[in-house]
Design an enzyme around this catalytic site. Structure first.
Site, mmCIF file in Angstrom:
data_model
loop_
_atom_site.group_PDB
_atom_site.id
_atom_site.type_symbol
_atom_site.label_atom_id
_atom_site.label_comp_id
_atom_site.label_asym_id
_atom_site.label_seq_id
_atom_site.Cartn_x
_atom_site.Cartn_y
_atom_site.Cartn_z
ATOM 1 N N HIS A 144 7.062 3.608 -5.529
ATOM 2 C CA HIS A 144 6.334 3.754 -6.788
ATOM 3 C C HIS A 144 6.689 2.653 -7.790
ATOM 4 O O HIS A 144 6.117 2.585 -8.863
ATOM 5 C CB HIS A 144 6.569 5.147 -7.372
ATOM 6 C CG HIS A 144 5.906 6.221 -6.568
ATOM 7 N ND1 HIS A 144 5.714 7.498 -7.032
ATOM 8 C CD2 HIS A 144 5.380 6.205 -5.322
ATOM 9 C CE1 HIS A 144 5.106 8.219 -6.094
ATOM 10 N NE2 HIS A 144 4.895 7.450 -5.052
ATOM 11 N N HIS A 394 7.106 9.369 5.334
ATOM 12 C CA HIS A 394 6.398 10.632 5.582
ATOM 13 C C HIS A 394 6.943 11.318 6.828
ATOM 14 O O HIS A 394 6.861 12.533 6.957
ATOM 15 C CB HIS A 394 4.893 10.381 5.720
ATOM 16 C CG HIS A 394 4.278 9.813 4.481
ATOM 17 N ND1 HIS A 394 3.000 9.301 4.436
ATOM 18 C CD2 HIS A 394 4.766 9.678 3.220
ATOM 19 C CE1 HIS A 394 2.736 8.867 3.209
ATOM 20 N NE2 HIS A 394 3.796 9.084 2.459
#
Length: 681
Positions: A144, A394
């Site tokens: 991010h 993930h």
């Protein structure tokens, strides 16, 4: 600053001109990819709508980096800046050579994204043996700092993609690219769900408004610059600040208990990125819009905002003559350096292993400057990194997130899907520390093709709902619409052997994985990059297989060598003194945790790895084994002038009537074409 949707209007226009030229003049794929982008469009009408920040920005070397990343490279001011196109390591694979999502090499459609997800990435729940959930926490915090794809958002709370599934064709957003779900889906058929909302990325405007095939753009900067803490515009950074003492705004919700502050409340668009249980409950505000995406990420944002204020307060004592601006910028400069150091010193070695670090020149200097800045390196985020490789995490996601006590004992856990967009547990005194203890003590899932159902069936699940979205399908759909070449193309790029049959993949990944691929894909050259990358067997000493290790190492190499403000550099206006640099080299994640929590008094030296008596022992925060940065090395005598250190040129975007721009263009397309030297075939 340009709004993404306004910039996309110009991107659409340039893509339309490219398409028109390609069709009218019968351009080959090679000409579209290689020749068109070389043409100078500034002598054409395109000049009239080209955003000023893409063509004529004035850069002056200064001590502090801009929030928007402009002027990170003095010769190419937009490299690594916000709103710039993702970099490509190789030409995209669009079905039509220009914009349509990738298809099979046979010319037929690829298997549905959801079919790849459910066939190749079921939830088998293996655990790794050394990495903690802190690896995921830091990895997402870095992600991010790097990448946020510009896409259309719903107009109400700018939270979710535009609704696509429930609408008639003429009511749909033109960017809709829904994920279709087969009728026989083992999970979604229980709820009669046959479609998932998904929108394509906006098309970028290249520097100088050059022509070419579709390329998406990044809303963040391509360098590691702590925009998670500080934001990406001067105006937003001001909003995050108190305006005195160089401090960031915080919420002293536990002041009466003597506990540290939380992040400030998000009051302006309270439902943005949040699922609020009632009107009186608020989420958090930080430098990056996804701070509330899940509670673990909120914890990392809180930790680093506290660190900024801790440093600003210490600098104010050491240099009482510094004003708010200097204190803020100097604390920011140190925090960015700490983020860079922890990433390359603790995170990447676990992720990549020493051999890959060495091969890609990622090992940090120990005591002298590193003079490796290369102005020919573009630090912008690579498309394959953003849409595939850095989504490796993930695979590591746990089904539940644990809280542990300061005595390193398990307290409780919560399902991951219940913490997504709901960080409210942090409003309970002492819980922040328990979650951080959990991050250091809980084992991450194994790095493999097994993905928890918490994100393949329950992502962003609404309160009381029985199902959510599928993150793995999103990964596949995003890669295809970006035009990202297949897994096999990136294997070749990284110097790994090609495979023309599925049998040739044996050895690179588990036998059962190869067998499953052969049941849904027509050819190995069709396998999606994300899917193939997480399925590879890890390299020795690394968490990743060779393809993802290569792509992630390439990005982090560009981020270091292409950043004029990199913390180890000498001879820049932004350089630290060697004494200061050697203090920053003491920065450790363990120290950040010790300094910015309330109750934690023992941590393992490397919190991203499980504690081990011999190689990673738990030590007391106060023992001196985990040193802190000595900020007295920043003491300065009042004679120094800061006037030159904080200069940059702000430019204002121009708004225009896009419909009229389109009309003018297509009336003049032949004039543009003849100027560019095209003749009809």
């Amino acid at each position: 600053m340009w709004r993404p949707e306004d910039l996309a209007t110009v991107g659409e226009l340039l893509l339309d001109i490219t398409t028109n030229l390609a069709q009218t003049y019968g351009l080959t794929y090679e000409e579209i990819q290689r020749s068109l982008p070389l043409i100078d469009t500034s002598k054409t009408l395109i000049r009239e709508v080209c955003p000023a920040f893409l063509s004529n920005i004035e850069c002056r070397p200064g001590k502090y980096r801009r929030f928007d990343g402009l002027c990170t490279n003095l010769e190419n001011p937009t490299w690594g800046a916000t709103l710039s196109p993702f970099a490509r390591l190789m030409s995209p694979q669009f079905a039509d050579g220009l914009s349509a999502p990738r298809i099979s090499i046979t010319g037929r459609n690829l298997p549905l994204s959801r079919v790849v997800s459910r066939t190749m990435h079921p939830d088998e729940g293996y655990h790794d043996h050394a990495g903690t959930v802190m690896v995921i926490a830091w990895g997402q915090f870095m992600d991010h700092d790097y990448t946020l794809t510009a896409t259309p958002l719903d107009s109400l709370n700018r939270n979710d993609p535009e609704e696509c599934c429930g609408r008639l064709p003429h009511q749909k957003n033109p960017y809709c690219n829904e994920i279709l779900i087969p009728e026989d889906d083992y999970f979604y058929r229980l709820f009669n769900v046959q479609c998932m909302d998904f929108v394509r990325a906006f098309p970028a405007v290249r520097p100088g408004c050059r022509l070419g095939s579709r390329v998406p753009f990044n809303l963040l900067t391509g360098v590691l610059d702590g925009n998670t803490v500080y934001g990406i515009t001067e105006a937003f950074a001001r909003k995050l600040r108190t305006g005195y003492g160089g401090l960031l705004r915080m919420n002293p919700v536990f002041a009466e208990y003597g506990l540290k502050d939380l992040l400030p409340l998000k009051l302006d668009i309270p439902d943005e990125g949040c699922t609020r249980p009632n009107r009186s409950m608020y989420c958090f505000e930080a430098g990056e819009i996804r701070v509330n995406e899940q509670l673990v990420l909120t914890c990392m944002h809180t930790l680093m905002a506290r660190e900024h204020n801790r440093i600003a307060k210490a600098l104010a004592v050491i240099n009482p003559h510094w004003d708010d601006e200097i204190l803020f910028q100097e604390a920011r400069r140190i925090v960015i350096a700490e983020i860079q150091h922890v990433t390359y010193n603790e995170f990447l070695p676990i992720l990549l292993g020493k051999d890959v670090m060495e091969k890609f020149g990622l090992l940090l200097e120990k005591e002298k400057y590193w003079d490796g800045y290369d102005p020919s390196i573009n630090p912008s985020v690579i498309d394959a990194f953003a849409a595939a490789a850095f989504r490796f995490g993930h695979s590591l996601l746990p089904t539940a997130v644990e809280r542990w006590s300061k005595a390193h004992k398990f307290i409780a856990s919560k399902r991951l899907s219940d913490l997504i967009r709901r960080p409210y547990d942090l409003y309970r005194a002492g819980v922040f520390d328990e979650y951080l203890m959990g991050l250091m003590n809980q084992v991450a899932q194994a790095m493999d093709d097994s993905i928890t159902q918490e994100v393949t069936n329950h992502l962003f699940k609404k309160v009381g709902a029985k199902f959510g979205l599928d993150l793995v399908s999103f990964n596949m759909q995003r890669g295809r619409e970006f035009g990202i070449p297949s897994y096999m193309e990136f294997r070749k790029y990284c110097g790994l052997p090609d495979a023309n049959t599925f049998d040739e993949l044996f050895g690179s990944m588990p036998n059962e994985t190869v067998r499953r691929y052969s049941t849904i894909f027509e050819h190995p050259a069709d396998v999606d990059l994300w899917s193939g990358g997480v399925s590879e067997r890890p390299l020795p000493g690394s968490m990743l297989g060779p393809t993802f290790a290569c792509l992630i190492a390439t990005q982090f190499s560009h981020s270091r060598r292409g950043d004029r403000f990199w913390y180890e550099l000498p001879n820049q206006p932004s350089s630290f003194t060697l004494e200061q640099l050697n203090e920053i080299r003491k920065a450790k994640l363990a120290r950040l945790i010790c300094d910015n929590t309330d109750l934690i008094d023992t941590v393992q030296i490397y919190p991203m790895v499980l504690p081990d008596h011999e190689i990673n022992p738990r030590v007391p925060c106060r023992s001196g084994i985990i040193p802190g940065i000595d900020l007295s090395k920043w003491a300065e005598f009042p004679a120094t002038s800061h006037a030159e250190q904080y200069r940059w040129v702000e430019e204002r975007p121009v708004h225009y009537d896009s419909q009229q721009a389109y009309r003018i263009f297509f009336e003049n397309i032949n004039g543009i074409a003849s100027y560019l030297g095209f003749t009809r075939k």
